[in-house]
Design an enzyme around this catalytic site. Structure first.
Site, mmCIF file in Angstrom:
data_model
loop_
_atom_site.group_PDB
_atom_site.id
_atom_site.type_symbol
_atom_site.label_atom_id
_atom_site.label_comp_id
_atom_site.label_asym_id
_atom_site.label_seq_id
_atom_site.Cartn_x
_atom_site.Cartn_y
_atom_site.Cartn_z
ATOM 1 N N LYS A 273 5.213 1.918 9.212
ATOM 2 C CA LYS A 273 6.258 2.456 8.332
ATOM 3 C C LYS A 273 6.065 3.964 8.291
ATOM 4 O O LYS A 273 4.981 4.454 7.938
ATOM 5 C CB LYS A 273 6.109 1.866 6.930
ATOM 6 C CG LYS A 273 6.992 2.534 5.888
ATOM 7 C CD LYS A 273 6.853 1.862 4.529
ATOM 8 C CE LYS A 273 7.647 2.592 3.468
ATOM 9 N NZ LYS A 273 7.668 1.905 2.188
ATOM 10 N N THR A 274 7.108 4.696 8.662
ATOM 11 C CA THR A 274 6.964 6.147 8.679
ATOM 12 C C THR A 274 8.251 6.787 8.169
ATOM 13 O O THR A 274 9.155 6.084 7.726
ATOM 14 C CB THR A 274 6.586 6.620 10.112
ATOM 15 O OG1 THR A 274 6.234 7.978 10.082
ATOM 16 C CG2 THR A 274 7.727 6.429 11.103
#
Ligand code: 5RP
Length: 262
Positions: free
Chosen positions: A173-174
């Site tokens: 997740k970025t």
């Protein structure tokens, strides 16, 4: 890959599109009663029919979500610092794998802070979680948190995302940044984007669209949904971008059409 791991990954990432709308409502673990989540159940329960996955803490799950609920859970297992602390996100393990299994989760999420003074602590704790989670066939989601003074660009996001994948994360997740293709192309595991601070609905939909077009497999979005003028309409619009490749304009039209209920 073992059957259990594959099965859980398929609960998080929908096999028919290979994409996912994860609803993130884990903010309380460092922000307390975040705007929109003061009564978490009142906000979240009407959104669940549209969420592919629900990401939250074990306390929120136990206190606010009925066990009859049929949504795959991604459990946040990192924490330890609050927004009052200048070392925000210097996180360690805050929930055991035993408890994650007891809660029947589809995955666990952990924040690493690459480039911070204490990056080593967060990375070593994350790999402990990966080893334990792999023992039980549970996917891990690495949240590539970014410190306040750190530059958010494709170079940094690729560094953090690739590291997370090489350390063993199942999903990363970025944050969406310009040149996001580079982040996706150099990361061997699926990427979802966080929503970040609340933006006007058309901007949030455009960000989700750009991320998907660049190769992200979905969103793990919180504030841009639950702080929207109409959260139920917004999650439907986001879902159309993610699973049906709606353009930002089409999705915003859908948002307006759904506002105020069916
Ligand atoms: C912090 C997080 C948050 O807890 C949350 O999941 C982020 O969601 P959003 O930015 O979309 O509100 O992952 O790093």
């Amino acid at each position: 890959m073992d059957w259990g791991m594959k099965n859980r990954l398929n609960k998080i990432i929908k096999p028919d599109t290979g994409r996912t709308v994860m609803l993130a409502v884990d903010h309380g673990y460092f922000m307390g009663p975040t705007t929109g989540l003061e009564q978490l159940d009142k906000m979240v329960l009407p959104l669940l029919p549209y969420a592919d996955t629900l990401m939250l803490t074990r306390g929120a799950l136990r206190y606010y979500i009925p066990p009859e609920t049929d949504v795959p859970i991604v459990l946040r297992v990192s924490g330890g610092t609050s927004i009052l602390n200048e070392n925000l996100l210097h996180e360690g393990i805050v929930a055991s794998m035993e408890d994650a299994i007891r809660l029947n989760v589809a995955g666990v999420a952990f924040s690493i802070l690459v480039g911070a003074e204490f990056e080593r602590d967060t990375i070593l704790a994350f790999t402990e979680i990966i080893d334990e989670a792999m023992t039980f066939g549970i996917p891990t989601i690495a949240v590539t948190a970014v410190g306040k003074d750190m530059v958010r660009d494709a170079r940094y996001m690729s560094l953090a995302s690739r590291m997370a994948a090489e350390l063993g994360a199942s999903i990363v997740k970025t944050y969406y940044v310009e040149g996001f293709e580079k982040v996706v192309d150099t990361c061997p595991v699926p990427i979802v984007i966080a929503g970040g601070k609340k933006q006007p609905e058309p901007d949030a939909l455009e960000m989700a669209f750009n991320a998907i077009q660049a190769g992200a497999i979905g969103v793990d979005m919180g504030r841009n949904i639950f702080q929207s003028e109409d959260p139920v309409a917004m999650i439907q619009a986001v879902k159309a971008v993610v699973h049906q490749d709606f353009s930002p304009d089409e999705a915003y039209d859908l948002f307006k059409e759904k506002m105020g209920g069916e």
